[in-house]
Enzyme design. Structure first.
Site, short mmCIF file in Angstrom:
data_model
loop_
_atom_site.label_atom_id
_atom_site.label_comp_id
_atom_site.label_asym_id
_atom_site.label_seq_id
_atom_site.Cartn_x
_atom_site.Cartn_y
_atom_site.Cartn_z
CG HIS A 178 -7.83 -1.96 8.49
ND1 HIS A 178 -6.93 -1.15 7.83
CD2 HIS A 178 -7.81 -1.55 9.77
CE1 HIS A 178 -6.42 -0.27 8.69
NE2 HIS A 178 -6.94 -0.49 9.87
CG HIS B 153 -1.98 1.03 1.17
ND1 HIS B 153 -3.25 0.84 1.69
CD2 HIS B 153 -1.99 2.28 0.67
CE1 HIS B 153 -3.97 1.93 1.51
NE2 HIS B 153 -3.24 2.82 0.89
CD GLU C 104 -4.95 -3.06 0.14
OE1 GLU C 104 -4.77 -2.29 1.10
OE2 GLU C 104 -5.64 -4.08 0.20
C1 LIG Z 1 -6.58 -0.60 3.17
C2 LIG Z 1 -6.13 -1.20 4.45
O1 LIG Z 1 -6.84 -1.32 5.40
C3 LIG Z 1 -4.76 -1.66 4.53
O2 LIG Z 1 -4.53 -2.33 3.37
C4 LIG Z 1 -3.73 -0.60 4.57
O3 LIG Z 1 -2.71 -0.99 3.70
C5 LIG Z 1 -3.09 -0.46 5.89
O4 LIG Z 1 -2.15 0.61 5.72
P1 LIG Z 1 -1.00 0.81 6.79
O5 LIG Z 1 -0.12 -0.42 6.74
O6 LIG Z 1 -0.32 2.06 6.30
O7 LIG Z 1 -1.69 0.95 8.12
N1 LIG Z 2 -6.36 -4.42 2.92
C1 LIG Z 2 -5.96 -4.77 4.27
C2 LIG Z 2 -4.48 -5.00 4.30
O1 LIG Z 2 -3.84 -5.11 3.26
C3 LIG Z 2 -3.78 -5.11 5.59
O2 LIG Z 2 -4.44 -4.46 6.64
P1 LIG Z 2 -3.82 -4.74 8.11
O3 LIG Z 2 -3.85 -6.23 8.32
O4 LIG Z 2 -2.42 -4.20 8.10
O5 LIG Z 2 -4.74 -4.02 9.06
#
Ligand SMILES: CC(=O)[C@@H](O)[C@H](O)COP(=O)(O)O
Ligand SMILES: NCC(=O)COP(=O)(O)O
Length: 240
Positions: free
Chosen positions: A193, A45, A72
């Site tokens: 998440h 992400h 993402e």
């Molecule tokens: C969209 C989502 O909930 C996660 O994929 C996100 O990548 C978390 O980002 P951080 O690792 O920056 O918290």
């Molecule tokens: N889209 C959710 C993700 O890639 C990871 O979220 P998290 O497990 O770091 O909260």
């Protein structure tokens, strides 16, 4: 019995790497090891401030990853759109983050953003990239997601994770309703998440049609105690 795949989000590996300015841990090596340990996908992400995943990481990972690559991010950032089209991942997940958010904390309003999402989704689909859009578990948002042309939705699971300990039956209800609507409309279902070793199995067993979970923060944290290979195996076991 869930058939959902596990995509490991390696953002937090990049956080650790960036903290000292070198290349330790080596993000590409960790990604390949995650795949070797059983991960069925790798998620990154990249955020505009590059606090963890850098844009260059995406190019480096794309060359080496063998499982599904899921990028993402916020498609309202032009750099992100170019990054995705340059790398042609298996999937792009569109997340409506504002600048400076500590993490992702809301899904798309697929009604208000209908025309915008139709346009940007068609751009990625023209490049043969599967599109998923990050939404809250709201049936109206799922219904409007259908007309955006998205292939999948990613159900934002923070609310489930927060309520899981206190009232598991109540926590899962919005996700079951959203999943039934998505299945009815022929939209694929991802989720992510704050999923972890405690809440994942119940979620996967109760959300019909779940195809993929992307998990990062809890999984990487667990790996500090359990080891990365053992941790990935434990998460995969929750999805059997
Ligand atoms: C969209 C989502 O909930 C996660 O994929 C996100 O990548 C978390 O980002 P951080 O690792 O920056 O918290
Ligand atoms: N889209 C959710 C993700 O890639 C990871 O979220 P998290 O497990 O770091 O909260």
């Amino acid at each position: 019995m869930s058939k959902a795949k596990l995509s490991v989000n390696i953002n937090k590996i990049a956080t650790l790497r960036n903290s000292r300015g070198g290349n330790n841990p080596d993000l590409v090596k960790v990604a390949l090891d995650c795949e070797r340990f059983g991960a069925q996908g790798i998620t990154v992400h990249p955020r505009p401030d590059e606090r963890h995943i850098r844009y260059q990481d995406v190019y480096d990972l794309k060359e080496k990853i063998k499982t599904e690559f899921n990028i993402e991010g916020n498609c309202q950032e032009h750099k992100f759109v170019k990054l995705v089209l340059d790398n042609l991942p298996a999937q792009v997940t569109l997340v409506p983050d504002a600048l400076g958010q500590i993490t992702s904390n809301h899904g798309w309003d697929t009604i208000k953003n209908q025309n915008y999402l139709q346009d940007i989704i068609s751009k990625f689909k023209e490049a043969n990239i599967r599109v998923s859009i990050f939404i809250d578990p709201n049936v109206e948002m799922v219904e409007a997601a259908k007309t955006t042309g998205t292939d999948r939705i990613e159900l934002y699971t923070e609310a489930y994770a927060k309520q899981f300990e206190n009232n598991i039956e109540k926590a899962i209800l919005p996700y079951i309703a959203a999943a039934h609507k998505a299945n009815e409309l022929g939209i694929g279902i991802n989720a992510g998440h704050d999923l972890d070793l405690h809440n994942l199995k119940y979620f996967a067993e109760h959300v019909p049609g779940l195809l993929e979970v992307s998990i990062g923060h809890a999984l990487i944290s667990d790996a500090l105690y359990l080891g990365l290979e053992n941790t990935i195996q434990r998460y995969l076991y929750q999805l059997k």
